[in-house]
Design an enzyme around this catalytic site. Structure first.
Site, PDB file in Angstrom:
ATOM      1  N   GLN A 127      -4.743  -1.529   9.472  1.00 24.65           N
ATOM      2  CA  GLN A 127      -4.625  -2.856   8.863  1.00 24.65           C
ATOM      3  C   GLN A 127      -5.250  -3.920   9.771  1.00 24.65           C
ATOM      4  O   GLN A 127      -4.983  -3.960  10.973  1.00 24.65           O
ATOM      5  CB  GLN A 127      -3.139  -3.161   8.591  1.00 24.65           C
ATOM      6  N   LYS A 147       0.842  -1.203   0.000  1.00 25.51           N
ATOM      7  CA  LYS A 147       0.000   0.000   0.000  1.00 25.51           C
ATOM      8  C   LYS A 147       0.877   1.253   0.000  1.00 25.51           C
ATOM      9  O   LYS A 147       0.614   2.210  -0.729  1.00 25.51           O
ATOM     10  CB  LYS A 147      -0.952  -0.012   1.208  1.00 25.51           C
ATOM     11  N   ASP A 172     -11.047   2.691   3.608  1.00 27.31           N
ATOM     12  CA  ASP A 172     -11.359   1.258   3.473  1.00 27.31           C
ATOM     13  C   ASP A 172     -12.863   1.045   3.265  1.00 27.31           C
ATOM     14  O   ASP A 172     -13.278  -0.036   2.836  1.00 27.31           O
ATOM     15  CB  ASP A 172     -10.957   0.514   4.754  1.00 27.31           C
TER      16      ASP A 172
HETATM   17  N1  GUN Z   1      -6.770  -6.892   5.935  1.00 28.02           N
HETATM   18  C1  GUN Z   1      -7.030  -7.660   4.845  1.00 28.02           C
HETATM   19  N2  GUN Z   1      -7.599  -6.909   3.888  1.00 28.02           N
HETATM   20  C2  GUN Z   1      -7.680  -5.658   4.365  1.00 28.02           C
HETATM   21  C3  GUN Z   1      -8.158  -4.429   3.832  1.00 28.02           C
HETATM   22  O1  GUN Z   1      -8.653  -4.336   2.697  1.00 28.02           O
HETATM   23  N3  GUN Z   1      -8.071  -3.348   4.654  1.00 28.02           N
HETATM   24  C4  GUN Z   1      -7.569  -3.427   5.897  1.00 28.02           C
HETATM   25  N4  GUN Z   1      -7.540  -2.309   6.643  1.00 28.02           N
HETATM   26  N5  GUN Z   1      -7.117  -4.550   6.431  1.00 28.02           N
HETATM   27  C5  GUN Z   1      -7.165  -5.649   5.659  1.00 28.02           C
END
Ligand code: GUN
Length: 278
Positions: free
Chosen positions: A97, A53, A120
């Site tokens: 996350q 990311k 998100d």
């Molecule tokens: N953990 C697995 N996929 C995601 C996601 O799309 N966003 C976040 N914040 N955590 C994750």
């Protein structure tokens, strides 16, 4: 031969469009978007996701601010950090996350992120906006799937879309998005009786059951579009999805591979949300 839907190339195209947009914003004297990424603990998979990311942010010209906290961080400390990020006008997007350590209540954390910085799309207010058809941030994986279908000229309106999976992050928002695109939507899950009978009626089959190579050819209608949301590491170290690609591909009109299908689209849509957050 099925059309193999290239999520990697589509994701790259979106990132290039966003890079231009950020440059234009910057030339117009607007601030550069800034994403705060919060990681609690040492989960190796989460570390890789966070690194990917941050790399995508750097490529596009989005500033990323990293907040890495030890595994023992208390819920109160984490909520305090989110409050600070919510109040900081130089931060446009906040991503915590997941998964979080077990002593932290994920729902409380997600609810604390300001809906206007919730890139998100997990905050219940944004989920509610999707439910009621109002604008708001949408969960990145389902949003990426719709984008992928549209950019490959796959018609959604009027089609029967079967979604297998009912998570808050993929299955439920996926069903709502397909409904918004005027599909006829059926939602199935691991407890559905006669799953095969239902999936084999799908024009568009979204496989998000979370079981490696679960969907065999007899789950799929001839000529269907198959979207594989699963990602699993097999014993030989290779990645596979929820779909048995080798036997399903010859039967369908289009299919997303694993890797290189849905996965790269999630990050592209996160980046899109970050730019929109400005
Ligand atoms: N953990 C697995 N996929 C995601 C996601 O799309 N966003 C976040 N914040 N955590 C994750």
């Amino acid at each position: 031969m099925a059309l193999v839907i290239d999520g990697k190339a589509t994701s790259q195209a979106i990132k290039d469009e966003l890079k231009l947009e950020v440059a234009r914003l910057s030339e117009a004297g607007k601030p550069v978007p800034c994403l705060a990424v919060v990681l609690v603990g040492e989960d190796p998979a989460s570390k890789v996701y966070v690194k990917n990311k941050k790399n995508a942010c750097a490529y596009i010209g989005i500033e990323s601010r990293s907040i890495e906290l030890p595994d023992q961080t208390s819920e109160e400390t984490l909520l305090g950090i989110i409050d600070e990020l919510n109040a900081d006008p130089s931060v446009n997007g906040i991503l915590v996350q997941l998964p979080l350590p077990l002593h932290i209540d994920e729902d409380r954390v997600i609810e604390r992120i300001s809906p206007d910085k919730d890139v998100d799309g997990f905050n219940p207010l944004n989920a509610g906006r999707l439910f009621t058809g109002r604008p708001g941030f949408v969960s990145c994986t389902p949003a990426g799937i719709v984008e992928l279908l549209k950019r490959h000229n796959i018609e959604i309106a009027g089609k029967h879309c079967v979604v297998v999976g009912r998570s808050n992050i993929v299955g439920k928002p996926m069903a709502l998005l397909m409904l918004r695109e005027n599909a006829t939507v059926t939602v199935c899950h691991s407890k559905t009786v006669n799953l095969k009978e239902i999936t084999s009626q799908a024009d568009i089959l979204i496989c998000a059951i979370g079981k490696p190579r679960f969907f065999t050819a007899d789950y799929v209608k001839e000529g269907a579009v198959v979207v594989d949301v699963g990602i699993h590491r097999m014993e030989d170290g290779k990645l596979c999805g929820d779909v048995r690609y080798d036997e399903v591909e010859p039967k369908c009109s289009a299919i997303t591979p694993v890797p290189g299908g849905v996965g790269p689209m999630t990050i592209a849509m996160l980046m899109k949300n970050c730019v929109e957050a400005v």
